[in-house]
Motif scaffolding. Sequence first.
Motif, PDB file in Angstrom:
ATOM      1  N   ASN A 103       0.801  -1.231   0.000  1.00 28.88           N
ATOM      2  CA  ASN A 103       0.000   0.000   0.000  1.00 28.88           C
ATOM      3  C   ASN A 103       0.827   1.270   0.000  1.00 28.88           C
ATOM      4  O   ASN A 103       0.280   2.352  -0.119  1.00 28.88           O
ATOM      5  N   VAL A 105       2.165   2.599   2.554  1.00 24.40           N
ATOM      6  CA  VAL A 105       1.726   3.376   3.720  1.00 24.40           C
ATOM      7  C   VAL A 105       2.584   2.984   4.916  1.00 24.40           C
ATOM      8  O   VAL A 105       2.363   1.944   5.528  1.00 24.40           O
ATOM      9  N   PRO A 106       3.588   3.786   5.266  1.00 24.93           N
ATOM     10  CA  PRO A 106       4.386   3.443   6.439  1.00 24.93           C
ATOM     11  C   PRO A 106       3.668   3.830   7.723  1.00 24.93           C
ATOM     12  O   PRO A 106       2.584   4.410   7.688  1.00 24.93           O
ATOM     13  N   SER A 110      -1.063   9.842  14.168  1.00 26.61           N
ATOM     14  CA  SER A 110      -1.794  11.100  14.344  1.00 26.61           C
ATOM     15  C   SER A 110      -1.363  11.704  15.668  1.00 26.61           C
ATOM     16  O   SER A 110      -1.273  10.996  16.675  1.00 26.61           O
ATOM     17  N   ASP A 132     -10.968   3.339  12.209  1.00 24.00           N
ATOM     18  CA  ASP A 132      -9.695   3.876  11.717  1.00 24.00           C
ATOM     19  C   ASP A 132      -9.074   2.809  10.809  1.00 24.00           C
ATOM     20  O   ASP A 132      -8.764   1.700  11.257  1.00 24.00           O
ATOM     21  N   GLY A 134      -6.130   1.290   9.019  1.00 29.12           N
ATOM     22  CA  GLY A 134      -4.689   1.394   9.224  1.00 29.12           C
ATOM     23  C   GLY A 134      -4.481   2.120  10.536  1.00 29.12           C
ATOM     24  O   GLY A 134      -4.045   3.269  10.577  1.00 29.12           O
ATOM     25  N   ASN A 158      -2.540  -3.864   9.759  1.00 30.76           N
ATOM     26  CA  ASN A 158      -1.959  -5.087   9.194  1.00 30.76           C
ATOM     27  C   ASN A 158      -0.480  -5.298   9.521  1.00 30.76           C
ATOM     28  O   ASN A 158       0.089  -6.303   9.114  1.00 30.76           O
ATOM     29  N   SER A 159       0.136  -4.370  10.248  1.00 27.80           N
ATOM     30  CA  SER A 159       1.540  -4.597  10.655  1.00 27.80           C
ATOM     31  C   SER A 159       1.558  -5.182  12.061  1.00 27.80           C
ATOM     32  O   SER A 159       0.871  -4.678  12.961  1.00 27.80           O
ATOM     33  N   GLY A 181      -5.477  -7.231  10.264  1.00 28.49           N
ATOM     34  CA  GLY A 181      -5.890  -7.566   8.900  1.00 28.49           C
ATOM     35  C   GLY A 181      -5.785  -6.366   7.994  1.00 28.49           C
ATOM     36  O   GLY A 181      -5.338  -5.294   8.398  1.00 28.49           O
ATOM     37  N   PHE A 183      -7.416  -3.440   5.664  1.00 24.04           N
ATOM     38  CA  PHE A 183      -8.680  -2.699   5.567  1.00 24.04           C
ATOM     39  C   PHE A 183      -9.372  -2.907   4.225  1.00 24.04           C
ATOM     40  O   PHE A 183     -10.551  -2.658   4.097  1.00 24.04           O
ATOM     41  N   TRP A 184      -8.623  -3.397   3.226  1.00 24.80           N
ATOM     42  CA  TRP A 184      -9.293  -3.671   1.939  1.00 24.80           C
ATOM     43  C   TRP A 184     -10.307  -4.805   2.092  1.00 24.80           C
ATOM     44  O   TRP A 184     -11.217  -4.948   1.286  1.00 24.80           O
ATOM     45  N   PHE A 197      -5.461   7.725   7.781  1.00 23.55           N
ATOM     46  CA  PHE A 197      -4.249   8.543   7.715  1.00 23.55           C
ATOM     47  C   PHE A 197      -3.221   7.652   7.026  1.00 23.55           C
ATOM     48  O   PHE A 197      -2.561   6.843   7.674  1.00 23.55           O
ATOM     49  N   LEU A 198      -3.138   7.754   5.705  1.00 20.72           N
ATOM     50  CA  LEU A 198      -2.392   6.760   4.945  1.00 20.72           C
ATOM     51  C   LEU A 198      -1.252   7.396   4.157  1.00 20.72           C
ATOM     52  O   LEU A 198      -0.229   7.763   4.698  1.00 20.72           O
TER      53      LEU A 198
HETATM   54  C1  LIG Z   1       0.217   6.565   8.796  1.00 18.68           C
HETATM   55  S1  LIG Z   1      -0.159   5.215   9.853  1.00 18.68           S
HETATM   56  C2  LIG Z   1      -1.561   5.863  10.726  1.00 18.68           C
HETATM   57  C3  LIG Z   1      -1.795   5.198  12.053  1.00 18.68           C
HETATM   58  C4  LIG Z   1      -3.041   5.673  12.795  1.00 18.68           C
HETATM   59  N1  LIG Z   1      -4.210   5.602  11.951  1.00 18.68           N
HETATM   60  C5  LIG Z   1      -2.887   7.075  13.300  1.00 18.68           C
HETATM   61  O1  LIG Z   1      -3.505   7.961  12.698  1.00 18.68           O
HETATM   62  O2  LIG Z   1      -2.145   7.288  14.271  1.00 18.68           O
HETATM   63  C6  LIG Z   1      -0.900   4.098   8.666  1.00 18.68           C
HETATM   64  C7  LIG Z   1      -1.017   2.683   9.144  1.00 18.68           C
HETATM   65  O3  LIG Z   1      -1.733   1.936   8.166  1.00 18.68           O
HETATM   66  C8  LIG Z   1      -1.247   0.611   8.167  1.00 18.68           C
HETATM   67  N2  LIG Z   1      -1.660  -0.030   6.913  1.00 18.68           N
HETATM   68  C9  LIG Z   1      -1.168   0.160   5.672  1.00 18.68           C
HETATM   69  N3  LIG Z   1      -1.834  -0.584   4.792  1.00 18.68           N
HETATM   70  C10 LIG Z   1      -2.774  -1.276   5.494  1.00 18.68           C
HETATM   71  C11 LIG Z   1      -3.781  -2.217   5.135  1.00 18.68           C
HETATM   72  N4  LIG Z   1      -3.972  -2.595   3.881  1.00 18.68           N
HETATM   73  N5  LIG Z   1      -4.581  -2.694   6.102  1.00 18.68           N
HETATM   74  C12 LIG Z   1      -4.411  -2.309   7.397  1.00 18.68           C
HETATM   75  N6  LIG Z   1      -3.480  -1.427   7.792  1.00 18.68           N
HETATM   76  C13 LIG Z   1      -2.671  -0.913   6.854  1.00 18.68           C
HETATM   77  C14 LIG Z   1       0.256   0.806   8.337  1.00 18.68           C
HETATM   78  O4  LIG Z   1       0.867  -0.363   8.837  1.00 18.68           O
HETATM   79  C15 LIG Z   1       0.296   1.964   9.343  1.00 18.68           C
HETATM   80  O5  LIG Z   1       0.353   1.485  10.656  1.00 18.68           O
END
Ligand SMILES: C[S@@+](CC[C@H](N)C(=O)[O-])C[C@H]1O[C@@H](n2cnc3c(N)ncnc32)[C@H](O)[C@@H]1O
Length: 251
Positions: A103, A105-106, A110, A132, A134, A158-159, A181, A183-184, A197-198
């Motif tokens: 994705n 998305v590291p 927030s 939320d 991710g 998912n991490s 898991g 989110f897709w 927040f991706l």
């Molecule tokens: C930028 S962080 C935001 C964390 C939290 N939402 C916040 O605002 O503090 C994005 C998170 O999305 C997770 N992520 C990325 N792709 C994902 C997916 N397909 N399913 C679930 N989580 C995912 C990443 O591992 C990361 O922890």
Amino acid sequence: MDNDTPYPRQLALQCAAVFIVLSLAWPYCLLRQQTLPWLESSLLIGALAFLLASLTHQYWWWRVIHAVFAPAVVFFSGLNIAPEWYLAVFASMFLVYRGAIGNQVPLYLSNRETVRALGRLLADTPVGKFIDLGAGTGSVVCALAGTRTDIQVFGVENSYLPWVIGLLRAARLKNCHWTLGSFWQVSLTDYDVVYAFLSPAPMERLWLKAKHEMRPGALFISNSFNVPEVEAADEIEVDDSRKTRLYCYRL
Ligand SMILES: C[S@@+](CC[C@H](N)C(=O)[O-])C[C@H]1O[C@@H](n2cnc3c(N)ncnc32)[C@H](O)[C@@H]1O
């Protein structure tokens, strides 16, 4: 992987730079009966890969990765580090940054000001279920579940390592539902407010999913990354040092 990934493209760019530099440098060194200077060649590969990535409009972080990859390989291979250490670093990175694979998305969180702004926004919004996508280490969902016991708060991550941290934080909160898991794979039909927040990479596809699954009137909030070519119903500027913007879309 659960998203269209640019990895074959990035691999092709890096390989093209390696091929071009080595196919010129090797014969040149052979003719002059010199050994190939690996460090200089790797710097040239980095520069060319950076140029190719810029010309093909890759995200800035890909350009940086292209620029440093070959010099880093040459540098670290000269340090004689035991291979187990590379494996250990890779495994730790995978546990924390799995979301970056697929994705792009590291993990970054927030901040408190944003969580407070979200709280104020939700105070004016009829909401039964919040999710939320991710959810990282649960910084948003746990704070929200703690202050709004009238709302069912969901987080999907998912991490593995952030998920474990979130699991421990969410354990004491009855209205907080914490899932490992992608989110897709989560249906957004039941949620009144969806928060994400991706990064810029998944926004277009995520908006298609939200439009397809969310109920009319539900709210989709994206921290920092807008949906390309879709006008937000509202934009909230958070009073923090990075001037975070919350893009709010009504379905
Ligand atoms: C930028 S962080 C935001 C964390 C939290 N939402 C916040 O605002 O503090 C994005 C998170 O999305 C997770 N992520 C990325 N792709 C994902 C997916 N397909 N399913 C679930 N989580 C995912 C990443 O591992 C990361 O922890």
